[in-house]
Design an enzyme around this catalytic site. Structure first.
Site, short mmCIF file in Angstrom:
data_model
loop_
_atom_site.label_atom_id
_atom_site.label_comp_id
_atom_site.label_asym_id
_atom_site.label_seq_id
_atom_site.Cartn_x
_atom_site.Cartn_y
_atom_site.Cartn_z
N LYS A 1 -10.58 3.60 10.39
CA LYS A 1 -9.34 4.41 10.49
C LYS A 1 -8.92 4.66 11.94
O LYS A 1 -7.97 5.41 12.18
CB LYS A 1 -9.53 5.74 9.75
CG LYS A 1 -9.83 5.56 8.25
CD LYS A 1 -9.60 6.83 7.44
CE LYS A 1 -10.12 6.65 6.01
NZ LYS A 1 -9.65 7.66 5.07
N PRO B 1 -1.79 6.74 -1.10
CA PRO B 1 -1.70 6.37 0.32
C PRO B 1 -2.79 7.09 1.10
O PRO B 1 -3.16 8.22 0.75
CB PRO B 1 -0.31 6.89 0.73
CG PRO B 1 0.02 7.95 -0.27
CD PRO B 1 -0.65 7.55 -1.55
N PHE C 1 -12.62 13.70 8.16
CA PHE C 1 -13.84 14.19 7.53
C PHE C 1 -14.37 13.09 6.62
O PHE C 1 -13.59 12.34 6.03
CB PHE C 1 -13.55 15.45 6.70
CG PHE C 1 -13.70 16.73 7.48
CD1 PHE C 1 -12.82 17.03 8.51
CD2 PHE C 1 -14.73 17.62 7.21
CE1 PHE C 1 -12.96 18.19 9.26
CE2 PHE C 1 -14.88 18.79 7.94
CZ PHE C 1 -14.00 19.08 8.97
N ASN D 1 -10.41 17.47 -7.79
CA ASN D 1 -11.84 17.46 -7.44
C ASN D 1 -12.27 18.88 -7.10
O ASN D 1 -11.46 19.80 -7.15
CB ASN D 1 -12.10 16.49 -6.28
CG ASN D 1 -11.26 16.86 -5.06
OD1 ASN D 1 -11.41 17.92 -4.48
ND2 ASN D 1 -10.34 15.96 -4.70
N LYS E 1 -16.19 4.39 8.59
CA LYS E 1 -14.88 4.99 8.28
C LYS E 1 -14.14 5.34 9.56
O LYS E 1 -12.93 5.14 9.69
CB LYS E 1 -15.13 6.26 7.45
CG LYS E 1 -13.99 6.67 6.59
CD LYS E 1 -14.44 7.72 5.58
CE LYS E 1 -15.15 7.12 4.39
NZ LYS E 1 -15.58 8.14 3.42
N LYS F 1 3.11 17.28 -23.00
CA LYS F 1 1.65 17.29 -23.21
C LYS F 1 1.30 16.14 -24.15
O LYS F 1 1.91 16.01 -25.22
CB LYS F 1 1.25 18.63 -23.81
CG LYS F 1 -0.24 18.77 -23.96
CD LYS F 1 -0.62 20.12 -24.53
CE LYS F 1 -2.11 20.12 -24.83
NZ LYS F 1 -2.47 20.95 -25.94
N ILE G 1 -3.45 9.13 3.99
CA ILE G 1 -2.61 9.94 4.90
C ILE G 1 -3.14 9.83 6.34
O ILE G 1 -2.39 9.57 7.28
CB ILE G 1 -2.60 11.41 4.44
CG1 ILE G 1 -2.07 11.50 3.00
CG2 ILE G 1 -1.76 12.27 5.38
CD1 ILE G 1 -2.32 12.82 2.31
O1 C5P Z 1 -11.77 7.31 2.91
P1 C5P Z 1 -12.13 8.74 2.67
O2 C5P Z 1 -11.34 9.37 1.55
O3 C5P Z 1 -13.58 9.02 2.52
O4 C5P Z 1 -11.70 9.43 4.04
C1 C5P Z 1 -11.84 10.78 4.24
C2 C5P Z 1 -10.91 11.24 5.33
O5 C5P Z 1 -9.62 10.66 5.18
C3 C5P Z 1 -10.66 12.72 5.26
O6 C5P Z 1 -10.39 13.15 6.56
C4 C5P Z 1 -9.44 12.83 4.36
O7 C5P Z 1 -8.72 14.03 4.57
C5 C5P Z 1 -8.65 11.62 4.78
N1 C5P Z 1 -7.88 11.01 3.67
C6 C5P Z 1 -6.50 11.06 3.69
N2 C5P Z 1 -5.79 10.45 2.68
C7 C5P Z 1 -6.42 9.83 1.67
C8 C5P Z 1 -7.82 9.80 1.64
C9 C5P Z 1 -8.52 10.40 2.65
O8 C5P Z 1 -5.93 11.65 4.61
N3 C5P Z 1 -5.72 9.28 0.70
#
Ligand code: C5P
Length: 398
Positions: free
Chosen positions: A341, A305, A323, A210, A337, A289, A307
């Protein structure tokens, strides 16, 4: 640089090829509002003249212990009275050896010994001089005596060799000085930060990623260091230079980011998940490739996953900050969110405005409600965020 404006600094310059950078350093300091008084060693005058520094700083320049221009004829005492710090840049191996022994045989070494303000040293020397056991001993002694080291950097040296011993760039020295004066709100706390995008391989040369630049995560790392924290930065692929004092763990995929975070999280007091982790990874990426043909290519994607959610749901989690980049219903989605979380704090921003840009407006959501941080550059926002985190963290944990 609000911490630097109106400060008074003695800038000591010792003899070394890197002395030429001290002129630019003096210029940047003056531009930041610092009153700079330059003291040159005799060796430094072989590289740069007093007139250069006098023109840049608008202040008299001193080299001689017996200079009679100071009111009582005691420049070695008077120059540091009222000064906020003495900064020696570049600091040569010889000069540091002299300081470590407490010798005082010229103006700069004498005023370093007679000072009552902090001493910062930006070393510059050949890599073998830096690595020599004598220099290592001297540096350890100086740090034990309270001196603050800025650098050195690793890289190409004037002698043609490459390694540790390069003077930090002038702007990095100014940043280090600025950081020195900032309040140590997170002193000795261990802060774990994720930053940047992740990259999920499709084949040997292609992948899903991204537009995250890593700027916000790196700014948060720098702000946490400035606040006195020990910082570990788990970073996806970016083009950014990490802050010199951070421990950096480079990763590529979300799985690697998870493993790196899990290896560090037990030691962390605070976890700040800034990374834009890819939501999906490609099942069975090709090791070669993939050849182009006329058919539709179907990729099978599986969810990565989460994190942050993993860390926040541990039995004794660190203080977790997330974030949320949203392109609609910012407050509502971010708060959902945060609750899902189990986070004490989430930082919401507009996905279209925040990703890859230099400036951003932030909305902080915690148990007390909303706190708006009006649009500013990412380092300013990171510093405000760290202040907010420190307030919550100390309120919660002490
Ligand atoms: O659910 P979303 O991706 O919008 O959540 C954003 C937050 O969760 C950010 O703090 C991002 O670093 C963390 N995140 C993560 N692992 C993921 C997806 C998001 O740590 N697979």
């Amino acid at each position: 640089m609000p911490e630097l404006a109106f400060r008074r600094l003695v800038l000591g310059v010792t003899g070394g090829v890197a002395a030429y950078k001290a002129a630019e350093l003096a210029r940047l300091l003056v531009r930041s509002g610092v009153e700079v008084r330059v003291v040159l060693t005799e060796a430094a005058t072989h590289f740069l003249g007093a007139a250069t520094f006098q023109a840049i700083t608008g202040q008299p320049v001193y080299t001689d212990l017996w200079d009679t221009r100071s009111p009582q004829g005691m420049a070695h005492i008077e120059l540091t009275r009222g000064a906020d710090a003495v900064l020696v840049a570049p600091a040569s191996a010889d000069f540091m050896a002299k300081l470590a022994q407490g010798r005082a045989d010229d103006l700069l070494s004498t005023l370093c010994l007679a000072r009552d303000c902090p001493l910062l040293l930006a070393p510059a020397m050949n890599r073998q001089m830096w690595e020599h056991p004598a220099t290592r001993r001297n540096v350890a002694q100086l740090v034990a005596d309270g001196a603050v080291l800025l650098g050195p950097a690793v890289g190409e040296q004037a002698c043609g060799e490459s390694g540790y011993g390069r003077l930090l760039e002038p702007q990095q020295i100014v940043d280090g000085l600025d950081a020195h004066f900032r309040p140590k709100l997170l002193k000795d706390r261990r802060v774990l930060i994720t930053a940047g995008p992740t990259y999920e391989a499709i084949d040997a040369v292609r992948g899903i990623t991204n537009r995250s630049s890593g700027k916000m995560g790196y700014a948060v790392a720098r702000a946490a260091l400035e606040a006195g924290a020990q910082v570990t930065l788990v970073s996806g692929p970016t083009c950014l230079e990490p802050p010199p004092a951070a421990q950096v763990i480079p990763v590529v995929s979300a799985q690697q980011m998870l493993e790196a975070v899990e290896s560090q999280v037990d030691a962390a007091d605070i976890f700040i998940a800034v990374a834009a982790v890819a939501d999906y990874y490609v099942l069975n990426p090709s090791e070669m490739k993939i050849k182009k043909d006329a058919h539709i290519l179907t990729l099978e994607l599986a969810p990565n996953p989460d994190i942050l959610a993993n860390v926040a749901s541990r039995p004794q989690p660190p203080f977790c900050v997330g974030f949320a980049a949203e392109s609609e219903n910012l407050e509502e989605y971010a708060e959902l969110k945060r609750r899902r979380k189990h986070l004490p704090l989430i930082v919401a921003n507009d996905a279209l405005e925040a990703i890859g840009t230099d400036e951003v407006a932030l909305l902080l959501l915690d148990d007390d409600g909303q706190h708006r941080l009006p649009r500013a550059d990412k380092l300013t926002q990171a510093r405000r965020l760290i202040e907010h985190i420190a307030r919550l963290y100390h309120g919660l944990f002490q």
